[in-house]
Design a protein around this motif. Structure first.
Motif, PDB file in Angstrom:
ATOM      1  N   GLU A  18       0.956  -1.201   0.022  1.00  0.00           N
ATOM      2  CA  GLU A  18      -0.011  -0.199   0.038  1.00  0.00           C
ATOM      3  C   GLU A  18       0.847   1.324  -0.017  1.00  0.00           C
ATOM      4  N   GLU A  19       2.005   1.181   0.759  1.00  0.00           N
ATOM      5  CA  GLU A  19       2.657   2.401   1.077  1.00  0.00           C
ATOM      6  C   GLU A  19       3.553   2.536  -0.513  1.00  0.00           C
ATOM      7  N   ARG A  20       4.093   1.302  -0.833  1.00  0.00           N
ATOM      8  CA  ARG A  20       4.942   1.654  -2.130  1.00  0.00           C
ATOM      9  C   ARG A  20       4.078   1.998  -3.204  1.00  0.00           C
ATOM     10  N   ARG A  21       2.796   1.738  -3.278  1.00  0.00           N
ATOM     11  CA  ARG A  21       1.916   2.116  -4.209  1.00  0.00           C
ATOM     12  C   ARG A  21       1.765   3.767  -4.257  1.00  0.00           C
ATOM     13  N   LEU A  22       1.774   4.128  -3.069  1.00  0.00           N
ATOM     14  CA  LEU A  22       1.203   5.603  -2.642  1.00  0.00           C
ATOM     15  C   LEU A  22       2.759   6.363  -3.110  1.00  0.00           C
ATOM     16  N   VAL A  23       3.813   5.962  -2.625  1.00  0.00           N
ATOM     17  CA  VAL A  23       5.019   6.544  -2.878  1.00  0.00           C
ATOM     18  C   VAL A  23       5.171   6.633  -4.633  1.00  0.00           C
ATOM     19  N   ASP A  24       4.790   5.447  -5.225  1.00  0.00           N
ATOM     20  CA  ASP A  24       5.105   5.360  -6.750  1.00  0.00           C
ATOM     21  C   ASP A  24       4.038   6.494  -7.290  1.00  0.00           C
ATOM     22  N   ALA A  25       2.904   6.568  -6.789  1.00  0.00           N
ATOM     23  CA  ALA A  25       1.741   7.463  -7.357  1.00  0.00           C
ATOM     24  C   ALA A  25       2.146   8.950  -7.079  1.00  0.00           C
ATOM     25  N   LEU A  26       2.823   9.084  -5.880  1.00  0.00           N
ATOM     26  CA  LEU A  26       2.938  10.433  -5.576  1.00  0.00           C
ATOM     27  C   LEU A  26       4.520  10.943  -6.458  1.00  0.00           C
ATOM     28  N   ARG A  27       5.307  10.006  -6.813  1.00  0.00           N
ATOM     29  CA  ARG A  27       6.372  10.191  -7.587  1.00  0.00           C
ATOM     30  C   ARG A  27       5.961  10.519  -9.166  1.00  0.00           C
ATOM     31  N   ALA A  28       4.854  10.020  -9.464  1.00  0.00           N
ATOM     32  CA  ALA A  28       4.269  10.267 -10.884  1.00  0.00           C
ATOM     33  C   ALA A  28       3.701  11.375 -10.720  1.00  0.00           C
ATOM     34  N   GLY A  29       3.397  12.244  -9.572  1.00  0.00           N
ATOM     35  CA  GLY A  29       2.580  13.143  -9.675  1.00  0.00           C
ATOM     36  C   GLY A  29       1.152  12.984  -9.743  1.00  0.00           C
ATOM     37  N   ASP A  30       0.703  12.332  -8.936  1.00  0.00           N
ATOM     38  CA  ASP A  30      -0.681  11.777  -8.715  1.00  0.00           C
ATOM     39  C   ASP A  30      -1.274  12.590  -7.814  1.00  0.00           C
ATOM     40  N   GLU A  31      -2.262  13.526  -7.954  1.00  0.00           N
ATOM     41  CA  GLU A  31      -2.706  14.588  -6.950  1.00  0.00           C
ATOM     42  C   GLU A  31      -3.513  13.728  -5.990  1.00  0.00           C
ATOM     43  N   SER A  32      -4.189  12.830  -6.229  1.00  0.00           N
ATOM     44  CA  SER A  32      -5.185  12.237  -5.258  1.00  0.00           C
ATOM     45  C   SER A  32      -4.325  11.407  -4.109  1.00  0.00           C
ATOM     46  N   ALA A  33      -2.992  10.969  -4.755  1.00  0.00           N
ATOM     47  CA  ALA A  33      -2.330  10.327  -3.485  1.00  0.00           C
ATOM     48  C   ALA A  33      -1.541  11.524  -2.696  1.00  0.00           C
ATOM     49  N   ASN A  66      10.006  17.380  -2.545  1.00  0.00           N
ATOM     50  CA  ASN A  66      11.152  17.441  -3.327  1.00  0.00           C
ATOM     51  C   ASN A  66      12.128  16.098  -2.900  1.00  0.00           C
ATOM     52  N   GLY A  67      11.718  15.727  -1.774  1.00  0.00           N
ATOM     53  CA  GLY A  67      12.559  14.352  -1.242  1.00  0.00           C
ATOM     54  C   GLY A  67      11.931  13.339  -1.613  1.00  0.00           C
ATOM     55  N   ILE A  68      10.769  12.854  -2.168  1.00  0.00           N
ATOM     56  CA  ILE A  68      10.073  11.695  -2.355  1.00  0.00           C
ATOM     57  C   ILE A  68      11.004  10.852  -3.502  1.00  0.00           C
ATOM     58  N   GLY A  69      11.679  11.656  -4.312  1.00  0.00           N
ATOM     59  CA  GLY A  69      12.337  10.965  -5.521  1.00  0.00           C
ATOM     60  C   GLY A  69      13.719   9.978  -4.596  1.00  0.00           C
ATOM     61  N   ARG A  70      13.996  10.527  -3.579  1.00  0.00           N
ATOM     62  CA  ARG A  70      14.882   9.807  -2.972  1.00  0.00           C
ATOM     63  C   ARG A  70      14.707   8.837  -1.716  1.00  0.00           C
ATOM     64  N   PHE A  71      13.390   8.842  -1.348  1.00  0.00           N
ATOM     65  CA  PHE A  71      12.859   8.123  -0.284  1.00  0.00           C
ATOM     66  C   PHE A  71      13.131   6.530  -0.506  1.00  0.00           C
ATOM     67  N   GLU A  72      13.761   6.043   0.319  1.00  0.00           N
ATOM     68  CA  GLU A  72      14.321   4.611   0.169  1.00  0.00           C
ATOM     69  C   GLU A  72      13.580   3.517   0.805  1.00  0.00           C
ATOM     70  N   GLY A  73      12.649   3.999   1.812  1.00  0.00           N
ATOM     71  CA  GLY A  73      11.684   2.944   2.363  1.00  0.00           C
ATOM     72  C   GLY A  73      12.563   2.321   3.714  1.00  0.00           C
ATOM     73  N   ARG A  74      13.799   2.919   4.266  1.00  0.00           N
ATOM     74  CA  ARG A  74      14.313   2.626   5.318  1.00  0.00           C
ATOM     75  C   ARG A  74      13.531   2.612   6.265  1.00  0.00           C
ATOM     76  N   SER A  75      12.800   3.833   6.509  1.00  0.00           N
ATOM     77  CA  SER A  75      11.949   3.862   7.498  1.00  0.00           C
ATOM     78  C   SER A  75      10.500   3.892   6.886  1.00  0.00           C
ATOM     79  N   SER A  76       9.529   4.052   7.846  1.00  0.00           N
ATOM     80  CA  SER A  76       8.065   3.862   7.148  1.00  0.00           C
ATOM     81  C   SER A  76       7.921   5.358   6.483  1.00  0.00           C
ATOM     82  N   LEU A  77       6.905   5.440   5.676  1.00  0.00           N
ATOM     83  CA  LEU A  77       6.609   6.766   5.037  1.00  0.00           C
ATOM     84  C   LEU A  77       6.437   7.658   6.040  1.00  0.00           C
TER      85      LEU A  77
END
Lengths: 166, 82, 210
Positions: free
Chosen positions: C8-23, C62-73
């Motif tokens: 669920e979290e990975r999907r959200l992160v991917d959506a945000l990176r893709a510029g998805d406003e609803s995410a 600005n940082g979401i592109g570098r978020f590595e999932g080392r901690s929770s979102l």
């Protein structure tokens, strides 16, 4: 091995809040979220943990001994010791009071504990009375006397409840 | 005079968070619990800390005010993913 | 130990990176109110807290592109929030010590010393004036709106580091690790701050319940 366990109303454990089933083996992970194990009393531990209902419990697996309890990875409630009730608790308290009065009633400093125990019993706080008696004993002769008083309390309970005979 | 192995009510009060956070070693945990068996005052104190935590958890989240929401959305629309 | 972030979290992160406003709006809905509440503990006013939240979200984007999932979102977002808030607090002339506890507010024990018996008594260190059960107070008092107001006021009176920790732990339900990671403090410091805060909140409720 056979050991003992105090549980609250509805066989709920007083610290972990686990509701014990009767007659079923329970693994420590289920009974204790921290997986420390299933806590139980040897006969000598019983006076430290006086609570609502007293149960016989069968333990299995490697048992770790602590100062005032033992811990096992598995346990099964066998039966409730129905002789353990409010009347017996009060009788136990009266015995503690009588012994403390005999031993320390005429000893300066310590005699005050006799009145304390009386007050604790009058307000229904028997476990506190038993602690006060052990406290007076320790002040009379050091830590070994504390343990000795607790052992006397355990012996009385073992005798009246038939503990340690299984 | 303090007893050899005794833990006092004042100490229980100081240890209450460590007890609830489950970071006491086995001996200290046993001593705290042994004390709670006979001490109504400390049992009450522990219950009250638990009640305090529960009530604190009922504080309602405040909504993000609409003006801030608009600003955030504007910032998002200005942002272009790398 | 690095756990895989939940799907669920990975999907959200991917959506945000893709510029998805609803995410984005979903994340703002989920974490925005808590961020505002936590930010408020650092800075002098509600208005400044709102600016901090806004700045933090820009940082998140600005940082979401570098978020590595080392901690929770969630932890990662709150780390950005608290860093932003700390910087802002310093600029406001408020320094909020998290790593060193020495010499901050001078505190005695958790409870007034005169509530315990002295060394010359038969039960030294035991209660002289034990707390009275709150169950004796009129039913529902503990959960009344007024009680919550007492708590809000008391949290506002706490030193900021205690207020931040108790807000994250007990109001917002973070676990201890999340708070340590977000604030970059040791487990011990986190616990000491939480202890002091809970102690004062209990005392405030005690006074109110009597």
């Amino acid at each position: 091995m056979t050991a003992y366990k105090f549980l609250g109303d509805g066989s709920v454990s007083p610290f972990a809040g686990f509701r014990w089933p009767v007659g079923e083996w329970v693994e420590a992970a289920a009974a204790d979220p921290c997986r420390r194990g299933i806590h139980a009393c040897r006969v000598q531990d019983v006076p430290f943990w006086l609570g609502h209902g007293l149960w016989e419990i069968e333990l299995d697996g490697e048992i770790v001994v602590y100062q005032r309890k033992i811990v096992a990875p598995r346990g099964r409630l066998v039966r409730r010791l129905t002789d353990w009730n409010r009347e017996l608790l009060e009788e136990f308290g009266a015995g503690v009071l009588a012994r403390t009065r005999t031993r320390f009633g005429a000893v300066a400093v310590l005699s005050g504990y006799v009145g304390d125990i009386q007050n604790h019993l009058a307000s229904g706080r028997v476990p506190l009375a038993a602690f006060a008696a052990a406290r007076a004993a320790e002040l009379s002769g050091g830590p070994a006397e504390y343990e000795r008083e607790r052992l006397r309390q355990a012996a009385w309970l073992a005798d009246r409840l038939g503990l340690g005979t299984a | 005079m303090r007893l050899d192995r005794e833990i006092t009510c004042a100490q229980v009060v100081d240890l209450v968070t460590a007890y609830l956070e489950d970071v006491l070693d086995a001996d200290d945990r046993e001593r705290v619990e042994e004390h709670l068996v006979f001490c109504d005052g400390c049992s009450t104190y522990l219950d009250q800390i638990r009640q305090t935590i529960a009530v604190t958890g009922r504080l309602e989240p405040e909504d993000i005010p609409p003006a801030l929401q608009d600003k955030l959305l504007a910032a998002f629309r200005e942002w272009s993913p790398a | 130990m690095v756990a895989q972030p939940p799907l669920e979290e990975r999907r959200l992160v991917d959506a945000l990176r893709a510029g998805d406003e609803s995410a984005f709006t979903r994340l703002v809905e989920e974490y925005g109110p808590a961020m505002l509440r936590v930010a408020r503990m650092f800075v002098s006013s509600r208005a400044v807290a709102e600016e901090v939240v806004q700045e933090a979200w820009v940082g998140v984007l600005n940082g979401i592109g570098r978020f590595e999932g080392r901690s929770s979102l969630k932890t990662w977002i709150f780390r950005i929030l608290t860093n932003t808030a700390k910087t802002r607090a310093v600029r406001e002339g408020r320094s909020i010590p998290f790593s060193s506890l020495a010499g901050e507010d001078e505190e005695g024990g958790a409870v007034d010393a005169d509530r315990f018996l002295g060394d010359d008594t038969r039960f030294p260190g035991h209660w002289a004036a034990p707390p009275q059960r709150w169950e004796a107070a009129p039913e529902g008092r503990l959960l009344a709106a007024e009680t919550l107001e007492v708590l809000e006021r008391e949290i506002a009176k706490l030193p900021a580091n205690q207020a931040v920790v108790v807000t994250m732990r007990d109001v917002e339900g973070f676990d201890a690790d999340d708070v340590c990671n977000a604030l970059d403090i040791s487990e011990t410091n986190q616990r000491v701050l939480l202890h002091r805060a809970r102690t004062k909140l209990r005392r405030a409720l005690e006074e109110y319940m009597q």
